[in-house]
Design an enzyme around this catalytic site. Sequence first.
Site, PDB file in Angstrom:
ATOM      1  N   THR A  20     -14.073  -1.074  -0.786  1.00 30.92           N
ATOM      2  CA  THR A  20     -14.945   0.029  -1.218  1.00 30.92           C
ATOM      3  C   THR A  20     -14.396   1.405  -0.844  1.00 30.92           C
ATOM      4  O   THR A  20     -14.906   2.414  -1.334  1.00 30.92           O
ATOM      5  CB  THR A  20     -16.327  -0.097  -0.547  1.00 30.92           C
ATOM      6  OG1 THR A  20     -16.138   0.042   0.883  1.00 30.92           O
ATOM      7  CG2 THR A  20     -16.966  -1.452  -0.814  1.00 30.92           C
ATOM      8  N   ASP A  74       0.708   4.174   4.111  1.00 29.14           N
ATOM      9  CA  ASP A  74      -0.360   3.949   5.086  1.00 29.14           C
ATOM     10  C   ASP A  74       0.143   4.388   6.464  1.00 29.14           C
ATOM     11  O   ASP A  74       1.000   3.723   7.067  1.00 29.14           O
ATOM     12  CB  ASP A  74      -0.744   2.456   5.083  1.00 29.14           C
ATOM     13  CG  ASP A  74      -1.951   2.179   5.967  1.00 29.14           C
ATOM     14  OD1 ASP A  74      -1.984   2.673   7.111  1.00 29.14           O
ATOM     15  OD2 ASP A  74      -2.861   1.461   5.513  1.00 29.14           O
TER      16      ASP A  74
HETATM   17  C1  PRP Z   1      -6.748   5.968   7.060  1.00 31.27           C
HETATM   18  C2  PRP Z   1      -6.497   7.351   7.631  1.00 31.27           C
HETATM   19  C3  PRP Z   1      -7.852   7.985   7.625  1.00 31.27           C
HETATM   20  C4  PRP Z   1      -8.500   7.379   6.422  1.00 31.27           C
HETATM   21  C5  PRP Z   1      -8.423   8.358   5.296  1.00 31.27           C
HETATM   22  O1  PRP Z   1      -7.179   5.122   8.052  1.00 31.27           O
HETATM   23  O2  PRP Z   1      -5.877   7.357   8.872  1.00 31.27           O
HETATM   24  O3  PRP Z   1      -8.607   7.728   8.792  1.00 31.27           O
HETATM   25  O4  PRP Z   1      -7.756   6.196   6.079  1.00 31.27           O
HETATM   26  O5  PRP Z   1      -9.117   7.898   4.198  1.00 31.27           O
HETATM   27  P1  PRP Z   1     -10.429   8.572   3.650  1.00 31.27           P
HETATM   28  O6  PRP Z   1     -10.219  10.048   3.675  1.00 31.27           O
HETATM   29  O7  PRP Z   1     -10.516   8.033   2.242  1.00 31.27           O
HETATM   30  O8  PRP Z   1     -11.587   8.121   4.482  1.00 31.27           O
HETATM   31  P2  PRP Z   1      -7.434   3.543   7.811  1.00 31.27           P
HETATM   32  O9  PRP Z   1      -8.837   3.304   7.395  1.00 31.27           O
HETATM   33  O10 PRP Z   1      -6.362   3.024   6.905  1.00 31.27           O
HETATM   34  O11 PRP Z   1      -7.308   2.928   9.260  1.00 31.27           O
HETATM   35  P3  PRP Z   1      -6.070   2.891  10.291  1.00 31.27           P
HETATM   36  O12 PRP Z   1      -5.872   4.297  10.779  1.00 31.27           O
HETATM   37  O13 PRP Z   1      -6.597   1.984  11.343  1.00 31.27           O
HETATM   38  O14 PRP Z   1      -4.863   2.348   9.583  1.00 31.27           O
END
Ligand code: PRP
Length: 217
Positions: free
Chosen positions: A116, A208
């Site tokens: 999502t 990522d």
């Molecule tokens: C990534 C990133 C942000 C988020 C950005 O983290 O570091 O926190 O996604 O996406 P958004 O602006 O659409 O919310 P992720 O959820 O991949 O987790 P991680 O840092 O543990 O890899």
Amino acid sequence: MLSEPPAGKPENFHLVNDPLSRHKLAVLRDERTPTPEFRQAMKELALILVAAATNRMPTREVSINTPLVPTEVESISAPVCLVPVLRAGLGMLDGALALLPKATVGFMGLQRDEETAQPVEYYVNLPKNISEYFVVILDPMLATGGSLSATLDKLKEEGATWMSCIHAVAAGPGVERVCAEHPDVHFYSAALDPELDGNAFIVPGLGDAGDRLYGTL
Ligand code: PRP
């Protein structure tokens, strides 16, 4: 160091656009950069970005003595709390602490649901008196803005008032969202990328960030 709002962007978004940060970003964007070099470049870029994010920190005058005479100097007028958004934000923590070694560190654990793209909170650990701090939030990626907006809502709920955020890469849609939802917060990024792909990944982006920092590719 330039940290101005780009043309047509909200006043509270600042592009940090000097040659050194562009150079660090080039290393981060390159798919050939291995994890140790990626981690190092992220740390160094964080140092530059956190310097930019201190631009608006109020200072107060302090009386001191130099070895020669009494004089007035300026000091940041409140303690600083750094809040990395787990897990990728941890990749910016050492760089930020290199410049602000006395900072308190709080943690926001959020992960985007891969189906999502919505943020799911899994760990929060913030200082109790967060209202007394200048808070700097660390997250390399601002994509849809969902994670950051949830982080800012949580920090405000806990009493934080002065907040700035640093990012390696921000995407246009996320910038529009967080700037509109949090007009009182300032956002500093080394890049403003145009779009998100169908999986809400920033394009061109850098992949990522969490996986590249911690080798979980
Ligand atoms: C990534 C990133 C942000 C988020 C950005 O983290 O570091 O926190 O996604 O996406 P958004 O602006 O659409 O919310 P992720 O959820 O991949 O987790 P991680 O840092 O543990 O890899």
